[in-house]
Write a protein that holds these residues in place. Structure first.
Motif, PDB file in Angstrom:
ATOM      1  N   PHE A  83       0.813  -1.210   0.000  1.00 12.35           N
ATOM      2  CA  PHE A  83       0.000   0.000   0.000  1.00 12.35           C
ATOM      3  C   PHE A  83       0.853   1.269   0.000  1.00 12.35           C
ATOM      4  O   PHE A  83       0.500   2.270  -0.633  1.00 12.35           O
ATOM      5  CB  PHE A  83      -0.942   0.001   1.211  1.00 12.35           C
ATOM      6  N   ASN A  84       1.997   1.246   0.694  1.00 12.05           N
ATOM      7  CA  ASN A  84       2.850   2.440   0.702  1.00 12.05           C
ATOM      8  C   ASN A  84       3.392   2.757  -0.683  1.00 12.05           C
ATOM      9  O   ASN A  84       3.667   3.921  -1.002  1.00 12.05           O
ATOM     10  CB  ASN A  84       3.995   2.275   1.698  1.00 12.05           C
ATOM     11  N   ASN A  85       3.570   1.727  -1.522  1.00 15.28           N
ATOM     12  CA  ASN A  85       3.988   1.999  -2.896  1.00 15.28           C
ATOM     13  C   ASN A  85       2.914   2.763  -3.663  1.00 15.28           C
ATOM     14  O   ASN A  85       3.229   3.602  -4.513  1.00 15.28           O
ATOM     15  CB  ASN A  85       4.308   0.686  -3.625  1.00 15.28           C
ATOM     16  N   LEU A  86       1.647   2.488  -3.358  1.00 24.05           N
ATOM     17  CA  LEU A  86       0.566   3.231  -4.005  1.00 24.05           C
ATOM     18  C   LEU A  86       0.572   4.689  -3.554  1.00 24.05           C
ATOM     19  O   LEU A  86       0.307   5.599  -4.356  1.00 24.05           O
ATOM     20  CB  LEU A  86      -0.784   2.577  -3.703  1.00 24.05           C
ATOM     21  N   ILE A  87       0.876   4.914  -2.290  1.00 24.62           N
ATOM     22  CA  ILE A  87       0.999   6.282  -1.788  1.00 24.62           C
ATOM     23  C   ILE A  87       2.133   7.017  -2.513  1.00 24.62           C
ATOM     24  O   ILE A  87       2.013   8.194  -2.860  1.00 24.62           O
ATOM     25  CB  ILE A  87       1.221   6.281  -0.266  1.00 24.62           C
ATOM     26  N   LYS A  88       3.228   6.295  -2.797  1.00 21.86           N
ATOM     27  CA  LYS A  88       4.377   6.903  -3.473  1.00 21.86           C
ATOM     28  C   LYS A  88       4.065   7.314  -4.913  1.00 21.86           C
ATOM     29  O   LYS A  88       4.645   8.267  -5.418  1.00 21.86           O
ATOM     30  CB  LYS A  88       5.554   5.929  -3.476  1.00 21.86           C
ATOM     31  N   VAL A  89       3.171   6.566  -5.580  1.00 21.06           N
ATOM     32  CA  VAL A  89       2.880   6.883  -6.988  1.00 21.06           C
ATOM     33  C   VAL A  89       1.628   7.723  -7.144  1.00 21.06           C
ATOM     34  O   VAL A  89       1.206   8.007  -8.270  1.00 21.06           O
ATOM     35  CB  VAL A  89       2.761   5.596  -7.842  1.00 21.06           C
ATOM     36  N   ALA A  90       1.026   8.166  -6.039  1.00 19.85           N
ATOM     37  CA  ALA A  90      -0.176   8.994  -6.091  1.00 19.85           C
ATOM     38  C   ALA A  90       0.203  10.463  -6.249  1.00 19.85           C
ATOM     39  O   ALA A  90       1.058  10.976  -5.525  1.00 19.85           O
ATOM     40  CB  ALA A  90      -1.005   8.802  -4.829  1.00 19.85           C
TER      41      ALA A  90
END
Length: 332
Positions: A238-245
């Motif tokens: 999930f933190n990777n999704l935060i990084k690409v948002a």
């Protein structure tokens, strides 16, 4: 009639058996099911991973068929109608959220993996004329879930950059097709090269391998980031999704197959004004809007494989293996 019934005391936890044809009550119709489709919840029921399980229940949430008998209080015009079934039961009056009594067809209520189903007429809509029985049967649960996540909770706008994770399953497949039809710039992630290639063939801009540690850097370098992310895994990815948002982006998740994240980058969420939004299947209003959108854009589900009711165990095993690309259908 023949039906696929949950029985956790037998090998494979499924029985394909003869059961009594449903008797229709007031406001109900009898639908001859032409085709039904599997969802992950059906396999989770078989594995004992779904709440409130009852042996003897006919599984299946997705289906399409022909109205062949009417209960009291229904107009004769229903007879011989080709219909698609809305599996969402008892949403309630608040469009924002379902009530506590909300249920999904197929557990604990008898579902669609049978030759007939008795069901309230208000759960039926006209089958999309451009679809085959198998395609129509593949649409309801996945299409409704994707539409609400993308259009209602996600508030998708034309030309936005959208990432759909875990491409290959039913909901993700619909989310991609809907986003493309709405004029978005669409990207996907998948661990399968075959599924990534399929997504590219549908018209997505790029497909990332989320098992590759460089995918975040690759995505940001390619498009800068995403305005809307549709996810069903959560977990430590999930933190990777935060990084690409992108700043101000929405991250909508309709499942958590990888569980809760062990870490959470809260600072990046509040500093970039990100919105993290939960979503479920959807209301009757969502279902009608989804069907209108599908009819307007002549969208057809991607079908992975079609089995007979007698081959239900093979179909469930394919769902369990996770190798499908699109929807697995059982033809009555």
């Amino acid at each position: 009639m023949k039906a696929v019934v949950l029985n956790r005391s037998v090998t494979n936890q499924l029985e394909i058996k003869e059961v009594e044809k449903p008797k229709v009550g007031v406001g109900e119709v009898l639908v001859q099911v032409k085709a039904g489709a599997l969802n992950h919840r059906d396999e989770w029921c078989r594995q004992g991973l779904y709440p409130n399980l009852k042996d003897g229940v006919i599984l299946g949430s997705d289906g399409a068929g022909l109205v062949v008998a009417l209960g009291e209080g229904l107009d004769a015009s229903w007879l011989e109608k080709e219909v698609i079934i809305n599996p969402s039961l008892n949403w309630g009056s608040d469009e924002r959220v379902q009530v506590k009594e909300y249920k999904i067809l197929g557990m604990p209520d008898n579902g669609t993996l049978a030759e007939y189903i008795g069901i309230k007429a208000d759960r039926l809509q006209a089958k999309p004329a451009h679809m085959s029985w198998e395609e129509a049967a593949a649409l309801p649960l996945g299409g409704l879930t994707a539409y609400r996540a993308l259009m209602v909770q996600g508030r998708l706008q034309k030309d936005e950059k959208v990432l759909v994770t875990g491409f290959g399953g039913g909901v993700a497949q619909f989310a991609v097709q809907f986003a493309l039809a709405a004029g978005a710039e669409v990207y996907v992630s998948s661990s399968s090269e075959e599924k990534r290639q399929k997504a590219l063939a549908l018209g997505v801009k790029a497909a990332f391998d989320y098992t590759n540690e460089t995918w975040v850097k690759e995505a940001v370098g390619l498009c800068g980031g995403f305005d809307l992310i549709i996810d069903s895994a959560v977990g430590d990815t999930f933190n990777n999704l935060i990084k690409v948002a992108n700043p101000g982006a929405r991250i909508v998740f309709y499942g958590a197959t990888k569980g809760n994240p062990t870490g959470f980058d809260a600072r990046k969420v509040f500093w970039n004004q990100l919105q993290i939004i939960g979503s479920t299947m959807g209301s009757d209003q969502d279902f009608e809007a989804m069907l209108a959108f599908v009819n307007q854009h002549q969208i057809k589900p991607v079908i992975d494989q079609v089995f007979s009711l007698d081959e239900a165990v093979k179909a469930f095993d394919r769902m369990k293996a996770g190798s499908q690309m699109g929807k697995i259908v059982l033809k009555s």
